[in-house]
Design a protein around this motif. Structure first.
Motif, PDB file in Angstrom:
ATOM      1  N   THR A   1     -10.018   9.149  -2.846  1.00 31.46           N
ATOM      2  CA  THR A   1      -8.865   8.857  -1.983  1.00 31.46           C
ATOM      3  C   THR A   1      -8.720   7.355  -1.746  1.00 31.46           C
ATOM      4  OG1 THR A   1      -9.163  11.000  -0.880  1.00 31.46           O
ATOM      5  CG2 THR A   1      -7.806   9.360   0.241  1.00 31.46           C
ATOM      6  N   ILE A   2      -9.841   6.685  -1.511  1.00 35.41           N
ATOM      7  CA  ILE A   2      -9.814   5.226  -1.309  1.00 35.41           C
ATOM      8  C   ILE A   2      -9.346   4.522  -2.573  1.00 35.41           C
ATOM      9  CG2 ILE A   2     -11.259   3.208  -0.858  1.00 35.41           C
ATOM     10  CD1 ILE A   2     -13.023   5.032   0.897  1.00 35.41           C
ATOM     11  N   ALA A   3      -9.836   4.975  -3.744  1.00 33.60           N
ATOM     12  CA  ALA A   3      -9.421   4.368  -5.014  1.00 33.60           C
ATOM     13  C   ALA A   3      -7.926   4.564  -5.259  1.00 33.60           C
ATOM     14  CB  ALA A   3     -10.223   4.975  -6.163  1.00 33.60           C
ATOM     15  N   LEU A   4      -7.397   5.726  -4.887  1.00 32.92           N
ATOM     16  CA  LEU A   4      -5.957   5.980  -5.068  1.00 32.92           C
ATOM     17  C   LEU A   4      -5.129   5.112  -4.130  1.00 32.92           C
ATOM     18  CD1 LEU A   4      -5.950   9.881  -5.421  1.00 32.92           C
ATOM     19  CD2 LEU A   4      -5.810   8.167  -7.230  1.00 32.92           C
ATOM     20  N   GLN A   5      -5.620   4.886  -2.921  1.00 31.74           N
ATOM     21  CA  GLN A   5      -4.905   3.993  -1.996  1.00 31.74           C
ATOM     22  C   GLN A   5      -4.883   2.570  -2.516  1.00 31.74           C
ATOM     23  OE1 GLN A   5      -7.053   4.575   1.658  1.00 31.74           O
ATOM     24  NE2 GLN A   5      -6.005   6.505   2.167  1.00 31.74           N
ATOM     25  N   ARG A   6      -5.958   2.173  -3.186  1.00 26.44           N
ATOM     26  CA  ARG A   6      -6.040   0.814  -3.717  1.00 26.44           C
ATOM     27  C   ARG A   6      -5.088   0.613  -4.898  1.00 26.44           C
ATOM     28  NH1 ARG A   6     -11.110   0.885  -4.333  1.00 26.44           N
ATOM     29  NH2 ARG A   6     -11.174   1.342  -6.563  1.00 26.44           N
ATOM     30  N   THR A   7      -4.893   1.651  -5.708  1.00 23.33           N
ATOM     31  CA  THR A   7      -4.056   1.520  -6.912  1.00 23.33           C
ATOM     32  C   THR A   7      -2.613   1.955  -6.702  1.00 23.33           C
ATOM     33  OG1 THR A   7      -4.729   3.729  -7.666  1.00 23.33           O
ATOM     34  CG2 THR A   7      -6.049   1.848  -8.410  1.00 23.33           C
ATOM     35  N   GLY A   8      -2.315   2.556  -5.543  1.00 24.03           N
ATOM     36  CA  GLY A   8      -0.952   3.008  -5.315  1.00 24.03           C
ATOM     37  C   GLY A   8      -0.685   4.427  -5.790  1.00 24.03           C
ATOM     38  N   ASP A   9      -1.630   5.061  -6.477  1.00 26.68           N
ATOM     39  CA  ASP A   9      -1.531   6.439  -6.948  1.00 26.68           C
ATOM     40  C   ASP A   9      -0.237   6.701  -7.722  1.00 26.68           C
ATOM     41  OD1 ASP A   9      -2.143   9.064  -7.397  1.00 26.68           O
ATOM     42  OD2 ASP A   9      -1.656   9.759  -5.365  1.00 26.68           O
ATOM     43  N   PRO A  10      -0.021   6.037  -8.867  1.00 27.71           N
ATOM     44  CA  PRO A  10       1.217   6.265  -9.636  1.00 27.71           C
ATOM     45  C   PRO A  10       1.322   7.664 -10.210  1.00 27.71           C
ATOM     46  CG  PRO A  10      -0.334   4.939 -10.905  1.00 27.71           C
ATOM     47  CD  PRO A  10      -0.914   5.073  -9.528  1.00 27.71           C
ATOM     48  N   ALA A  11       0.183   8.339 -10.425  1.00 25.43           N
ATOM     49  CA  ALA A  11       0.208   9.686 -11.010  1.00 25.43           C
ATOM     50  C   ALA A  11       0.260  10.774  -9.942  1.00 25.43           C
ATOM     51  CB  ALA A  11      -1.022   9.891 -11.895  1.00 25.43           C
TER      52      ALA A  11
END
Length: 505
Positions: A338-348
């Motif tokens: 979840t933290i990694a997705l917040q950092r990348t913006g979660d394009p997928a």
């Protein structure tokens, strides 16, 4: 006597007759213990027990349904609805059919792995799933859902597959160029140090030599002994660096410490760590644990390269990773994703998988867990199917790693000497970014440009070339981190000369 279990890669073969499953005589029948045998061999058994683990077969063999997930992989005709005599309730039958279809859909990811005869894994086959994912998926496919023990195994396999999916997604969101630096920074933050595959191995062997036969030494004497023995081969060895290696072993609880009044404590290796294999395994486990505490997820092949400089220790590292997993690790990995997705913006839009991952994380992984209800089984298999589909979709459409895995990093390389790690260990932890040659072809291709010839061509001193290339080899770039401008104009000038010479040919 029990028969030796087959290799997991031969999942389309009957392990008794070694013939490929098919839809007429050799139909695959999965047992509650997780083994699958063709019906012909089952009917020939002298006693109703699994030939591999001797688990009793309580159900009539004629009532056990065919494993349709395996049948479809060998090209057999799969019925849309398969009547099951062991399930009497209509609602339970519907849940069973949904669960069976989930397993069939997941099994299709194993389809590219079968060779032309469909008998196992092909060495040249390509799959969107990694080998650990394939192995866990094969375990799920072999579960017999109509038996209680099979349903318990299916839920555990679904949880394990979901946990590995989270790890794969975290790996996809990590920057491989920063992975090594982040790892060693986490190790140094704990007062420890890794000195490179060759030097670390020698240091550990010298610690064993100094403390052999249960000898007890103070930390200072131990460090001095290792440094003096290392210096002839590794001039960079220092008391500070070796002290950090000893601290790493201390954190791993490898020493029995005896305190003395007004004097240094004595350190003695525990009996279970007085062989190199045992000490090295505990050493590696401590580094993996530090990485996990720092939120880093590293694949076994990457661990093998980082700690050993080769690819032959993947299974060793995988066993360490599996041993360090706890029931709480899954939920922690979901938080890290979840933290990694917040950092990348979660394009997928991977965040939509979180409810399914949390459902899988709540499954009891213990062997004595009660059998799940049919509705729970269906929800668990739907969840694992959803998250695996999400991983495959991300790899196909959004992953930069999957776009061109063979493309090396785009920075200058000066392969005028053979790589020492490649010569000594047969592998290099720096991979494609290494500035030394990994083969005779690379050496011959670049042999015309030694550092002295570069200095002569640019009409500059040898030292200027040496320090410029040394900086590039150490950092992977000749640019200043803050300004982005080249640190050394000579290196860029040399690249321009090479380009102009190439255009004139």
């Amino acid at each position: 006597m029990p028969v030796q279990a087959p290799q997991w890669t031969e999942f389309l073969l009957c392990p008794i007759c070694t013939q490929t499953f098919e839809e007429t005589v050799r139909r695959p029948i999965s047992l509650g213990c997780g083994h699958t045998v063709c019906k012909m061999c089952l009917n020939k058994l002298h006693r109703k027990a699994c030939p591999f683990d001797q688990t009793a077969i309580a159900t009539d063999i004629e009532q056990l349904p065919v494993n349709t997930a395996l049948l479809q992989l060998v090209g057999g005709q799969v019925p849309k609805v398969q009547p099951v005599a062991l399930i009497t309730s209509l609602e339970d039958s519907q849940h069973y059919e949904e669960a069976r279809q989930c397993v069939e859909e997941l099994a299709l990811y194993l389809k590219p792995l079968s060779n032309n005869r469909g008998v196992g894994l092909s060495s040249t086959a390509q799959s969107m799933l990694s080998r650990p994912m394939q192995r866990k998926l094969v375990t799920l496919v072999h579960c017999q859902l109509v038996e209680e023990e099979g349903r318990v195994r299916a839920m555990r396999a679904a949880r394990s597959l979901g946990e590995r999916t989270v790890t794969e997604l975290i790996l996809q969101h990590q920057n491989p160029q920063q992975l090594s630096s982040n790892l060693w920074a986490a190790v140094r933050a704990r007062g420890c140090q890794f000195l490179g595959p060759a030097m670390q191995e020698e240091a550990l062997k010298l610690v064993l030599l100094a403390l052999e036969d249960g000898l007890a030494l103070s930390r200072k004497v131990l460090v001095l002994f290792v440094v003096q023995r290392l210096e002839p081969r590794f001039p960079q060895a220092s008391k500070t660096s070796i002290g950090h290696v000893v601290q790493l072993l201390y954190r791993a609880s490898c020493f029995k410490v005896t305190k003395r009044d007004e004097d240094s404590s004595l350190m003695q290796l525990k009996e279970e760590f007085r062989t190199y294999e045992a000490l090295r395994r505990e050493h590696d486990s401590q580094i993996v644990q530090i990485a996990m505490e720092g939120g880093l997820r590293i694949a076994p092949d990457q661990w093998s390269s980082l700690l050993y400089g080769d690819q032959s220790h993947k299974s060793h590292m995988q066993s360490i990773i599996d041993k360090l997993q706890t029931p709480a690790s899954f939920a922690q990995s979901v938080q890290e994703l979840t933290i990694a997705l917040q950092r990348t913006g979660d394009p997928a839009n991977l965040n939509q998988l979180r409810p399914h991952l949390e459902l899988l994380a709540n499954i009891d992984p213990s062997s004595d867990a009660p059998p799940p209800k049919w509705e729970q089984l269906e929800k668990g298999l739907v969840a694992v199917k959803t998250v695996v589909h999400g991983l495959v979709d991300f790899i196909q459409n959004h992953s930069k790693k999957g776009a061109d895995p063979q493309q090396p990093p785009q920075h200058s390389k000066y392969k005028t000497y053979m790589c020492r790690d490649m010569k000594q260990k047969g592998g290099c932890p720096r991979g494609a970014s290494c500035t030394f040659a990994h083969s005779q072809e690379e050496l011959e291709k670049n042999e015309g440009y030694s550092m002295r010839e570069i200095a002569k061509k640019l009409k500059i001193s040898y030292n200027a070339v040496y320090y410029s290339l040394h900086r590039t080899a150490r950092t992977g770039s000749n640019q200043n981190r803050r300004s982005g401008r080249p640190r050394c104009k000579f290196l860029h000038k040399f690249v321009n000369i090479l380009v102009s010479e190439h255009l004139q040919r």
